[in-house]
Design an enzyme around this catalytic site. Structure first.
Site, PDB file in Angstrom:
ATOM      1  CB  CYS A 104      13.321   9.527   7.967  1.00 51.49           C
ATOM      2  SG  CYS A 104      14.137   8.628   6.643  1.00 51.49           S
ATOM      3  CB  VAL A 152       0.955   5.526  11.267  1.00 51.93           C
ATOM      4  CG1 VAL A 152       0.269   4.494  10.545  1.00 51.93           C
ATOM      5  CG2 VAL A 152       0.198   6.541  11.211  1.00 51.93           C
ATOM      6  N   GLY A 153       3.289   4.032  13.367  1.00 51.79           N
ATOM      7  CA  GLY A 153       4.056   2.891  13.527  1.00 51.79           C
ATOM      8  C   GLY A 153       3.718   2.315  14.812  1.00 51.79           C
ATOM      9  N   GLY A 162       6.796   5.064   7.899  1.00 51.67           N
ATOM     10  CA  GLY A 162       6.094   6.318   8.063  1.00 51.67           C
ATOM     11  C   GLY A 162       6.472   6.613   9.367  1.00 51.67           C
ATOM     12  CB  SER A 163       4.355   9.310  11.317  1.00 53.91           C
ATOM     13  OG  SER A 163       3.084   8.404  11.162  1.00 53.91           O
ATOM     14  CB  THR A 164       6.917   7.842  15.800  1.00 50.92           C
ATOM     15  OG1 THR A 164       8.503   7.866  15.093  1.00 50.92           O
ATOM     16  CG2 THR A 164       7.031   7.040  17.119  1.00 50.92           C
ATOM     17  CE  LYS A 219      -1.885   2.808   2.910  1.00 57.52           C
ATOM     18  NZ  LYS A 219      -1.920   4.079   1.854  1.00 57.52           N
ATOM     19  CD  GLU A 222      10.241  12.944  11.289  1.00 58.43           C
ATOM     20  OE1 GLU A 222       8.959  12.358  11.568  1.00 58.43           O
ATOM     21  OE2 GLU A 222      10.911  12.260  10.677  1.00 58.43           O
ATOM     22  CD  GLU A 242      13.704   0.915   8.733  1.00 63.63           C
ATOM     23  OE1 GLU A 242      14.237   2.252   9.242  1.00 63.63           O
ATOM     24  OE2 GLU A 242      14.342  -0.017   8.870  1.00 63.63           O
TER      25      GLU A 242
END
Ligand code: NDP
Length: 501
Positions: free
Chosen positions: A297, A245-246, A241-243, A188, A395, A263
């Site tokens: 990143c 959503v991670g 992606g972002s922390t 995706k 970030e 990542e």
């Protein structure tokens, strides 16, 4: 509000209509369409299907069937390798088209997009080589009656979820390694930049990847991405992606105890000592902060300068940053392109405003640039930033450089480590001991010494702490997509358990 001038490059341009790839067939799905407006041009450039949960489930079923029934996982490493090499050649042949798509959808400069495509081709070739070299271990040291063999088996169905900032490069850091291991996949891409990943689908079919091995479902994270992280038929999730959503991805995957590779974000320090080659550092600082408009990143967004050089070095960075060419992403001389969405531009602006209120000074830039195209942000420098300010810890993901200072090596290490992230770091000094001390003490997945943002397909990439889990690239990347199986074999008759003799 900027009145957009339709750029000349779009005179005869027609927005491209894409479809999703499920079980070897191109499909519109049942959902509506997502329109992508080029961030650097304000023009609709692509339309993709807004995939649904049902589309994601069909794709997962196709990947499951392709894994369980083969042939992909049962092919020899050489067979998979040859297909991946062919894919690499086809990517190289269509590099201009792919770079153009990444540029118009993400707003990155075309020269940079082309360089990313070159890097991606190298990664596909490297992963192809690893497909032939994936192997386990054997133990012939367990006594006369025992032979131990440790196998590496493809882990199964892998969900691959990618962000918008390096659309083609990031999918290339995951997919070829999963394929090299013999996995099947559902991919995706970001709803903002799906075009080049869909073209990759065409390339993989042409290269000979069988139906169902790579499925590509477009759509939003909550609708398409979420089921890819919870479905019991998925064995592993590889997410960039972002922390935030991670974290959600990990929690979702925990329901069925899937393996996750993450990542995530970074707030990467560059520590600079007075004995450094300051000319080289200043160039690297400007590049590190403003490359990809800071939507990176790995951005070197946090300078930690020795107090004795801080004012002079900051002034020299500002001088060079003023010369950075911000502009039309399709202009081959542009160095910094557009910001991904108007909402993201607002978010970056809010960080600058918050930092000013907290006591930092805006040494350069600080706001949006009106170029009569899409949305752009001026290269910005914030001085007098303190380690506890949000702009020093979070970030920003925009062209904003925070300048902090230190007096002793211990201070520099403490400031560098005083955040939740740990993706990468840089140290600048001509003293070998200083570089190695910082290299060993800073908690980050990559530490650059007298350079910044260099990478290679051979070198692992990933983060400590909340920058992620697992590593991409390097020879171990392919192993990440495997399970380890022990075969414990007995040689000869054995009756020495409980049987009375
Ligand atoms: P997001 O985390 O917002 O999105 C990443 C992907 O996750 C997108 O495809 C998104 O879909 C999807 N997603 C969103 N919600 C869910 C959900 N509930 N379940 C499953 N998937 C979901 O990141 P951005 O796209 O904004 O990318 C920027 C971030 O990526 C930055 O924080 C950056 O640091 C990080 N990044 C990290 C890298 C690394 O290697 N460490 C490299 C590059 C970026 P949608 O299409 O809806 O957005």
């Amino acid at each position: 509000m900027t009145a957009h001038v339709r750029p000349k490059a779009f005179d005869n341009f027609k927005a491209r209509d894409f479809r999703m790839l499920i079980d070897g067939a191109w499909t519109q799905g049942a959902g509506s369409a997502i329109e992508r407006v080029a961030p650097g041009h304000g023009v609709v450039v692509s339309r993709y299907p807004a995939g649904t949960k049902a589309d994601a489930e069909r794709a997962i079923a196709a990947a499951r069937k392709a894994f369980d029934n083969g042939p992909w996982p049962n092919m020899t490493g050489a067979e998979r390798s040859n297909i991946l090499l062919k894919a690499a050649d086809l990517i190289a042949a269509r590099a201009d088209e792919l770079a153009f798509l990444d540029t118009i959808e993400s707003g990155k400069p075309i020269s940079q997009a082309k360089a990313e495509l070159g890097g991606a081709v190298d990664i596909w070739r490297y992963a192809a080589a690893l497909a032939r070299d994936l192997h386990g271990e054997s133990y012939n040291t367990l006594g006369d009656g025992t032979l131990g063999v440790v196998l590496r088996e493809a882990i199964g169905v892998v969900s691959i979820i990618t962000p918008w900032n390096f659309p083609f490069l990031i999918v290339s850091q995951k997919l070829p390694f999963a394929l090299a291991a013999g996995c099947t996949t559902v991919v995706k891409p970001s709803e903002l930049t799906s075009g080049s990943t869909l073209v990759l689908g065409e390339i993989l079919i042409e290269a000979g990847v069988p139906a169902g091995v790579v499925n590509i479902v477009t759509g939003t994270g909550p609708e398409v991405g979420a089921p890819m992280t919870t479905h019991p038929d998925v064995d592993m999730v590889s997410f960039t992606g972002s922390t935030g959503v991670g974290r959600l991805t990990m929690a979702n995957a925990a329901q069925t105890l899937k393996k996750v590779s993450l990542e995530l974000g970074g707030k990467n320090p560059q520590i600079v000592f007075p004995d450094a080659d300051l000319d080289a550092f200043i160039d690297a600082a400007v590049f590190g902060a403003y490359f990809n408009a800071g939507e990176c990143c790995n951005a070197g967004s946090r300078l930690i300068l020795h107090t004795s050089i801080a004012d002079d070095v900051t002034a020299r960075i500002a001088e060079l940053a003023k010369k950075v060419k911000v502009g039309d992403p399709l202009d081959p001389t542009t160095q910094v392109g557009a910001i991904i969405t108007p909402q993201h531009l607002d978010k970056i602006g809010a960080y600058v405003e918050g930092a000013s209120k907290a006591g930092a000074s805006v040494t350069l830039g600080g706001g949006a640039l009106d170029l009569g195209l899409g949305q752009f942000m001026a290269p910005t420098i914030l001085s007098g930033v303190q380690p506890d300010m949000a702009v020093a810890r979070e970030e920003v993901f925009g062209p904003v450089l925070s300048v902090l200072t230190f007096d002793t090596t211990e201070d520099a290490i403490r400031i560098a480590n005083a955040i939740d992230y740990g993706l990468s770091a840089g140290v600048w000094s001509r003293d070998f001991d200083t570089c190695l001390t910082i290299g060993r003490k800073v908690r980050a997945g990559t530490v650059w010494m007298n350079t910044f943002m260099d990478g290679a397909s051979e070198l692992p990439f990933g983060g400590y702490r909340q920058s992620g889990l697992g590593r991409e690239l390097g020879r171990h990347a392919v192993e990440d997509y495997t399970e380890t199986k022990t075969l414990n074999m007995h040689i000869g008759a054995r009756t020495d358990w409980w049987m009375p003799r």
